[in-house]
Design a protein around this motif. Structure first.
Motif, mmCIF file in Angstrom:
data_model
loop_
_atom_site.group_PDB
_atom_site.id
_atom_site.type_symbol
_atom_site.label_atom_id
_atom_site.label_comp_id
_atom_site.label_asym_id
_atom_site.label_seq_id
_atom_site.Cartn_x
_atom_site.Cartn_y
_atom_site.Cartn_z
ATOM 1 N N PHE A 281 0.419 -1.614 0.092
ATOM 2 C CA PHE A 281 -0.359 -0.606 -0.155
ATOM 3 C C PHE A 281 1.055 1.329 0.104
ATOM 4 O O PHE A 281 0.432 2.163 -0.399
ATOM 5 N N LEU A 282 2.047 1.258 0.332
ATOM 6 C CA LEU A 282 2.685 2.482 0.785
ATOM 7 C C LEU A 282 3.908 2.613 -1.292
ATOM 8 O O LEU A 282 3.178 3.648 -0.935
ATOM 9 N N LEU A 283 3.666 1.312 -1.692
ATOM 10 C CA LEU A 283 4.412 1.937 -3.134
ATOM 11 C C LEU A 283 3.125 2.464 -4.181
ATOM 12 O O LEU A 283 2.905 2.958 -4.823
ATOM 13 N N GLY A 284 1.671 2.111 -3.645
ATOM 14 C CA GLY A 284 0.633 2.113 -4.277
ATOM 15 C C GLY A 284 -0.219 3.934 -4.075
ATOM 16 O O GLY A 284 -0.672 4.148 -4.855
ATOM 17 N N SER A 285 0.363 3.727 -2.528
ATOM 18 C CA SER A 285 -0.675 4.836 -1.933
ATOM 19 C C SER A 285 0.782 6.044 -2.425
ATOM 20 O O SER A 285 -0.290 7.793 -1.917
#
Length: 302
Positions: A281-285
């Protein structure tokens, strides 16, 4: 969509229903992507900063560079439009410019491949497993993320019909419900938190607020499309700032919950699952939420 169990009772075939939903979303996403692929823009050589504002674009008054760029998105690439500036600046008067394509083919291909990747995961990984705990949340988060990528943004419209308003509405819905679903997931995976156990209707509050934001933003954009001008453009600021602020708050809250749970969970496999979830989610957000939206809220460049 429905099956009968051994007792003769009719039950909904959840995997089939979710997979059907995935195919419907795919159709909407690809249709919206076609709009993104045709998006026009002013040529890079057009230096709007040298104009004296307000500037009329095809007769519509614009009072800022952002509004002007949004306004031209309602036309097609290759269209000739008229810019009129009545001020004494170095680029005043009236002239005709030709709009160019906003995005390169490489950019569009990356967007298409990214959106299709999410759809494949939705249709063939999550849909068959929706009976398992928290999997429906993963399904809808991936649907919202993939749809947002394929739509690309909320773009200007000139005399839009009802069908033309669907892509902007899809984008506003994705951006409003995605952080709400992420916060819900942080409380529900890999097992429900004590807070969610004691207040099972809490996620409903997240989704009701998201619905209010979609209606508020949608009404503001519809008002601008009907009567474009500086006042209508200013009317977009409040709902957009509210939606962006809530997005940042919910995403930060979701990560905070996940970090705390990843340290406190006793089962090693659950801690490992949460670490992978945080990483993904860090990569995505991070690009959209922390490198674009958060700086813009404070007036800094993305």
């Amino acid at each position: 969509m429905c099956i009968r169990d051994r007792g003769g009772h009719i039950r909904i075939n959840r995997p089939f229903t979710y997979r059907l939903t995935a195919f419907l979303v795919l159709g909407l996403g690809l249709w919206s992507f076609a709009h993104q692929a045709r998006l026009p823009a002013l040529a890079p050589s057009e230096d709007l900063s040298r104009l004296d504002w307000p500037v009329r674009i095809q007769g519509v008054v614009t009072a800022s560079e952002d509004q002007a760029r949004f306004q031209v998105e309602g036309y097609a690439a290759g269209t000739e439009i008229t810019l009129q500036s009545d001020g004494p600046g170095p680029v005043g008067g009236e002239r005709t410019v030709t709009l160019v394509s906003a995005y390169s083919w490489s950019y569009l291909m990356v967007s298409l491949i990214s959106g299709m990747y999410f759809w494949v995961v939705v249709a063939f990984v999550f849909a068959p497993r929706v009976g398992q705990p928290a999997v429906p949340l993963f399904f809808w988060i991936s649907v919202l993320y993939g749809t947002g990528v394929l739509v690309g943004g909320v773009y200007g419209q000139v005399d839009p019909g009802m069908v033309d308003l669907l892509p902007p509405l899809l984008q506003l819905t994705s951006l409003a419900f995605l952080p709400a679903a992420f916060l819900h997931l942080s409380l529900a995976f890999p097992a429900k938190t004590t807070l969610l156990e004691s207040r099972p209707r809490l996620p409903l509050v997240f989704y009701l607020v998201a619905t209010v934001l979609v209606v508020w933003q949608g009404s503001a954009f519809l008002g601008y499309f009907r009567t474009p001008g500086p006042e209508a453009w200013q009317g977009l600021a409040a709902p957009q700032n509210a939606a962006d602020s809530l997005m940042v708050i919910q995403v930060v809250a979701g990560f905070t919950v996940l970090f705390i749970r990843a340290r406190r969970l006793e089962a090693a496999d659950q801690r490992r699952q949460l670490r992978w979830l945080i990483f993904g989610f860090l990569l995505g957000s991070a690009p959209y939420v922390f490198f674009r939206t958060l700086p813009n809220l404070f007036g800094a460049p993305a």
